[in-house]
Design a protein around this motif. Structure first.
Motif, PDB file in Angstrom:
ATOM      1  N   HIS A 114       0.910  -1.369   0.177  1.00  0.00           N
ATOM      2  CA  HIS A 114       0.038  -0.047   0.105  1.00  0.00           C
ATOM      3  C   HIS A 114       0.726   1.209  -0.071  1.00  0.00           C
ATOM      4  CE1 HIS A 114      -3.695  -1.731   0.039  1.00  0.00           C
ATOM      5  NE2 HIS A 114      -3.522  -2.613   1.095  1.00  0.00           N
ATOM      6  N   LEU A 115       2.002   1.330   0.796  1.00  0.00           N
ATOM      7  CA  LEU A 115       2.900   2.442   0.778  1.00  0.00           C
ATOM      8  C   LEU A 115       3.296   2.575  -0.564  1.00  0.00           C
ATOM      9  CD1 LEU A 115       5.243   1.914   3.943  1.00  0.00           C
ATOM     10  CD2 LEU A 115       3.254   3.867   3.646  1.00  0.00           C
ATOM     11  N   SER A 116       3.602   1.510  -1.528  1.00  0.00           N
ATOM     12  CA  SER A 116       4.246   1.684  -2.778  1.00  0.00           C
ATOM     13  C   SER A 116       3.276   1.930  -3.767  1.00  0.00           C
ATOM     14  CB  SER A 116       5.199   0.280  -3.131  1.00  0.00           C
ATOM     15  OG  SER A 116       6.150   0.042  -2.261  1.00  0.00           O
ATOM     16  N   THR A 117       2.086   1.949  -3.640  1.00  0.00           N
ATOM     17  CA  THR A 117       1.087   2.149  -4.790  1.00  0.00           C
ATOM     18  C   THR A 117       0.081   3.324  -4.380  1.00  0.00           C
ATOM     19  OG1 THR A 117      -0.293   0.435  -3.738  1.00  0.00           O
ATOM     20  CG2 THR A 117       1.223  -0.211  -5.652  1.00  0.00           C
ATOM     21  N   ALA A 118       0.254   3.946  -3.221  1.00  0.00           N
ATOM     22  CA  ALA A 118      -0.595   4.954  -2.789  1.00  0.00           C
ATOM     23  C   ALA A 118      -0.278   6.402  -3.552  1.00  0.00           C
ATOM     24  CB  ALA A 118      -0.364   5.208  -1.277  1.00  0.00           C
ATOM     25  N   LYS A 119      -1.376   6.964  -3.774  1.00  0.00           N
ATOM     26  CA  LYS A 119      -1.071   8.358  -4.290  1.00  0.00           C
ATOM     27  C   LYS A 119      -0.370   9.416  -3.295  1.00  0.00           C
ATOM     28  CE  LYS A 119      -1.244  11.389  -7.705  1.00  0.00           C
ATOM     29  NZ  LYS A 119      -2.632  11.928  -8.499  1.00  0.00           N
ATOM     30  N   VAL A 120      -0.842   9.221  -1.946  1.00  0.00           N
ATOM     31  CA  VAL A 120      -0.546  10.108  -0.938  1.00  0.00           C
ATOM     32  C   VAL A 120      -0.379   9.268   0.111  1.00  0.00           C
ATOM     33  CG1 VAL A 120      -0.813  12.102   0.505  1.00  0.00           C
ATOM     34  CG2 VAL A 120      -1.962  12.096  -1.737  1.00  0.00           C
ATOM     35  N   VAL A 121       0.644   9.430   0.878  1.00  0.00           N
ATOM     36  CA  VAL A 121       1.124   8.953   2.244  1.00  0.00           C
ATOM     37  C   VAL A 121       1.270   9.831   3.199  1.00  0.00           C
ATOM     38  CG1 VAL A 121       2.666   7.414   3.436  1.00  0.00           C
ATOM     39  CG2 VAL A 121       2.143   6.743   1.086  1.00  0.00           C
ATOM     40  N   VAL A 122       0.474   9.616   4.328  1.00  0.00           N
ATOM     41  CA  VAL A 122       0.659  10.364   5.242  1.00  0.00           C
ATOM     42  C   VAL A 122       1.330   9.680   6.517  1.00  0.00           C
ATOM     43  CG1 VAL A 122      -0.928  12.079   6.742  1.00  0.00           C
ATOM     44  CG2 VAL A 122      -1.598  11.537   4.366  1.00  0.00           C
ATOM     45  N   THR A 123       1.971  10.545   7.303  1.00  0.00           N
ATOM     46  CA  THR A 123       2.665   9.768   8.238  1.00  0.00           C
ATOM     47  C   THR A 123       3.006  10.786   9.488  1.00  0.00           C
ATOM     48  OG1 THR A 123       4.919   8.331   8.909  1.00  0.00           O
ATOM     49  CG2 THR A 123       4.958  10.305   7.350  1.00  0.00           C
ATOM     50  N   ASP A 124       3.164  10.523  10.704  1.00  0.00           N
ATOM     51  CA  ASP A 124       3.167  11.139  11.997  1.00  0.00           C
ATOM     52  C   ASP A 124       4.446  10.952  12.724  1.00  0.00           C
ATOM     53  OD1 ASP A 124       2.685   9.178  13.328  1.00  0.00           O
ATOM     54  OD2 ASP A 124       0.872  10.014  14.407  1.00  0.00           O
ATOM     55  N   ASN A 125       5.435  10.410  12.023  1.00  0.00           N
ATOM     56  CA  ASN A 125       6.584   9.890  12.930  1.00  0.00           C
ATOM     57  C   ASN A 125       7.745   9.234  11.865  1.00  0.00           C
ATOM     58  OD1 ASN A 125       8.191   9.396  15.305  1.00  0.00           O
ATOM     59  ND2 ASN A 125       6.415   8.650  16.343  1.00  0.00           N
ATOM     60  N   TYR A 126       8.650   8.776  12.596  1.00  0.00           N
ATOM     61  CA  TYR A 126       9.822   8.435  11.911  1.00  0.00           C
ATOM     62  C   TYR A 126       9.572   6.773  11.609  1.00  0.00           C
ATOM     63  CZ  TYR A 126      14.314   5.924  11.069  1.00  0.00           C
ATOM     64  OH  TYR A 126      15.385   5.122  10.313  1.00  0.00           O
ATOM     65  N   PHE A 127       9.374   6.328  10.335  1.00  0.00           N
ATOM     66  CA  PHE A 127       9.163   4.755  10.036  1.00  0.00           C
ATOM     67  C   PHE A 127       9.968   4.445   9.136  1.00  0.00           C
ATOM     68  CE2 PHE A 127       4.781   6.405  11.642  1.00  0.00           C
ATOM     69  CZ  PHE A 127       4.628   5.358  12.278  1.00  0.00           C
ATOM     70  N   ALA A 128      10.940   3.539   9.386  1.00  0.00           N
ATOM     71  CA  ALA A 128      12.019   3.032   8.669  1.00  0.00           C
ATOM     72  C   ALA A 128      11.502   2.512   7.144  1.00  0.00           C
ATOM     73  CB  ALA A 128      12.745   1.807   9.312  1.00  0.00           C
ATOM     74  N   GLU A 129      10.177   2.074   7.219  1.00  0.00           N
ATOM     75  CA  GLU A 129       9.699   1.163   6.009  1.00  0.00           C
ATOM     76  C   GLU A 129       9.392   2.390   4.848  1.00  0.00           C
ATOM     77  OE1 GLU A 129       8.553  -1.004   9.607  1.00  0.00           O
ATOM     78  OE2 GLU A 129       8.292   1.247   9.109  1.00  0.00           O
ATOM     79  N   LEU A 130       9.406   3.703   5.185  1.00  0.00           N
ATOM     80  CA  LEU A 130       9.265   4.645   4.048  1.00  0.00           C
ATOM     81  C   LEU A 130      10.412   4.598   3.172  1.00  0.00           C
ATOM     82  CD1 LEU A 130       8.004   7.503   6.326  1.00  0.00           C
ATOM     83  CD2 LEU A 130       6.770   6.328   4.641  1.00  0.00           C
ATOM     84  N   ALA A 131      11.558   4.342   3.856  1.00  0.00           N
ATOM     85  CA  ALA A 131      12.819   4.352   3.038  1.00  0.00           C
ATOM     86  C   ALA A 131      13.111   3.249   2.021  1.00  0.00           C
ATOM     87  CB  ALA A 131      14.048   3.985   4.113  1.00  0.00           C
ATOM     88  N   GLY A 132      11.984   2.193   2.065  1.00  0.00           N
ATOM     89  CA  GLY A 132      12.023   1.039   1.194  1.00  0.00           C
ATOM     90  C   GLY A 132      11.243   1.358  -0.074  1.00  0.00           C
ATOM     91  N   VAL A 133      10.250   2.299   0.127  1.00  0.00           N
ATOM     92  CA  VAL A 133       9.414   2.681  -1.227  1.00  0.00           C
ATOM     93  C   VAL A 133      10.127   3.160  -2.254  1.00  0.00           C
ATOM     94  CG1 VAL A 133       7.561   3.823  -1.788  1.00  0.00           C
ATOM     95  CG2 VAL A 133       7.564   2.994   0.363  1.00  0.00           C
ATOM     96  N   LYS A 134       9.716   2.674  -3.445  1.00  0.00           N
ATOM     97  CA  LYS A 134      10.377   3.384  -4.736  1.00  0.00           C
ATOM     98  C   LYS A 134       9.305   4.673  -4.999  1.00  0.00           C
ATOM     99  CE  LYS A 134      11.922   2.065  -9.265  1.00  0.00           C
ATOM    100  NZ  LYS A 134      11.075   3.387 -10.132  1.00  0.00           N
ATOM    101  N   TRP A 135       9.723   5.894  -4.403  1.00  0.00           N
ATOM    102  CA  TRP A 135       8.887   7.091  -4.683  1.00  0.00           C
ATOM    103  C   TRP A 135       8.842   7.471  -5.891  1.00  0.00           C
ATOM    104  CZ3 TRP A 135       5.654   7.809  -0.737  1.00  0.00           C
ATOM    105  CH2 TRP A 135       6.136   7.503   0.292  1.00  0.00           C
ATOM    106  N   ARG A 136       7.753   7.409  -6.608  1.00  0.00           N
ATOM    107  CA  ARG A 136       7.853   8.022  -8.025  1.00  0.00           C
ATOM    108  C   ARG A 136       7.253   9.477  -8.107  1.00  0.00           C
ATOM    109  NH1 ARG A 136       4.437   2.635 -10.003  1.00  0.00           N
ATOM    110  NH2 ARG A 136       4.270   2.557  -7.577  1.00  0.00           N
ATOM    111  N   GLU A 137       7.239   9.984  -9.164  1.00  0.00           N
ATOM    112  CA  GLU A 137       7.029  11.459  -9.207  1.00  0.00           C
ATOM    113  C   GLU A 137       5.863  11.932  -8.894  1.00  0.00           C
ATOM    114  OE1 GLU A 137       7.646  15.146 -12.607  1.00  0.00           O
ATOM    115  OE2 GLU A 137       8.346  12.934 -13.287  1.00  0.00           O
ATOM    116  N   ASN A 138       4.776  11.241  -9.239  1.00  0.00           N
ATOM    117  CA  ASN A 138       3.404  11.681  -9.002  1.00  0.00           C
ATOM    118  C   ASN A 138       3.200  11.043  -7.713  1.00  0.00           C
ATOM    119  OD1 ASN A 138       3.268   9.148 -10.239  1.00  0.00           O
ATOM    120  ND2 ASN A 138       1.666   9.503 -11.157  1.00  0.00           N
TER     121      ASN A 138
END
Length: 384
Positions: free
Chosen positions: A89-113
């Motif tokens: 879900h992190l890898s395929t969401a248009k918008v991710v909203v987070t409220d802290n430091y989460f290591a999993e965010l570093a594993g996402v292949k962030w795309r331009e949009n």
């Protein structure tokens, strides 16, 4: 052993991120949360505004998220058993909203949009965090690289004031254009007099408070005490001096892994660590804290605050206090229980000082913050 486990975990999330990064982006919002107040305010406003895209909330298992439930959302505990779902879900969401430091965010292949929006979990800061935290500079190079890999995922960071915006820039190495100065959604509550009166009535009944004033002691956590609950405030001395006029509510930080041994007492009332502040603060007459972010919200009530910073020098040396801490706090500094008792007995509230503190740190929080944030979400979801 711990370092090996971290490396294996990071390898796993990068593999999952690589695989799921080949899937198409979907029109959905994913929330990754460790505190309930800001996400709950945003979800309420989404429902109110009839903006109901598919929304998946991954939450710290310690949270009670029953009150956050909405027809358009799904909630899943952030556990190892849900790691594959989380990374998908992190890898395929248009918008991710987070409220802290989460290591999993570093594993996402962030795309331009895609967007990753950090809404943080506090209105202001009396202690350093991120790159300003002194302990971060003592970590290994691999740890530092991991921290920065997460911070780089924040395309936008929500701020309630210019003051907090500058702290975010230093803590996460951001540029000014990455700041969303829209106010903090959780603070909308403090402009809702009916909700405050309702929670006040509930709180007085729940904690059996009738003819006494209420003290709230809510200290922040210490790294060395995360797994061992202990208290430096002398409750027995407080009761002896103040018990005829006051009741004391005691609330530990949610990050504490253990709790204090509870015992029945007509003076000290133990509040659940996970209890929401907004349900407690309306009944509080005097706040006792240290380096916590609670004063930024309590300032809306224009009531006395006492800062029990018994380990001021040691805490500043290890973690780091906000620049100008002593000039920032809108109340007396105490280092002993005796000084706290004296401050309660001789409190002389400086309303102008508290108002200035609130105006400085809650500059953009005017009761409409959730609406502005949801408007931003809508614009991001519509963006090609």
């Amino acid at each position: 052993m711990k370092n090996i486990a971290i490396k294996l975990y990071m390898m796993m999330i990068h593999v999952l991120g690589f695989v799921f990064g080949r899937f198409p982006i979907q029109q959905k919002v994913v929330m990754l949360i460790s505190f309930p107040e800001n996400p709950a305010a945003i979800l309420r406003e989404m429902e109110k505004s009839h903006f109901t895209p598919e929304t998946i909330v991954f939450y710290d298992p310690r949270l009670n998220v029953d009150g956050m439930a909405r027809n358009f959302m799904r909630s899943l505990p952030k556990t190892n058993g849900n790691l594959i779902k989380l990374m998908f879900h992190l890898s395929t969401a248009k918008v991710v909203v987070t409220d802290n430091y989460f290591a999993e965010l570093a594993g996402v292949k962030w795309r331009e949009n895609m967007e990753c929006v950090q809404i943080w979990h506090a209105d202001g800061a009396l202690k350093k965090f991120g790159w300003e935290d002194k302990t971060a500079q003592e970590r290994s190079e691999s740890d530092k690289n991991r921290f920065q890999a997460v911070y780089k995922t924040f395309s936008k960071v929500l701020a309630g004031s210019d003051e907090m915006g500058e702290i975010f820039k230093r803590s996460f190495l951001l540029k000014d254009e990455q700041l969303l100065k829209l106010g903090v959604p959780r603070t909308d509550y403090y402009f809702d007099e009916q909700a405050i009166e309702r929670n006040k009535a509930i709180g007085l009944e729940k904690y059996k408070i009738q003819d006494k004033k209420v003290l709230l002691y809510a200290p922040t956590f210490r790294d060395e005490a995360l797994s061992e609950a202990k208290l430096d405030l002398d409750i027995a001395a407080m009761k002896a001096a103040l018990g005829n006029e006051y009741k004391l509510l005691l609330k530990l930080h949610p990050s504490m892994m253990t709790d204090l041994a509870k015992q029945a007492d007509d003076f000290c009332v133990y509040v659940e660590k996970e209890a929401e502040l907004e349900a407690i603060l309306p009944i509080v007459d005097v706040l006792i804290t240290d380096y916590s972010s609670i004063p930024f919200e309590f300032a809306f009530f224009e009531k006395p605050m006492i800062f029990f910073a018994y380990d001021l020098e040691a805490y500043d040396a290890s973690r780091g206090l906000a620049d100008g801490y002593l000039d920032t706090i809108p109340g007396p500094l105490c280092k002993t229980t005796a000084e706290v008792i004296a401050a309660v007995e001789n409190q002389a509230i400086n309303v102008d000082e508290i108002r200035e503190f609130s105006a400085r740190w809650n500059k953009y929080s005017d009761g409409e913050s959730s609406k502005r944030f949801v408007d931003f979400l809508q614009s991001e979801m519509a963006r090609e």
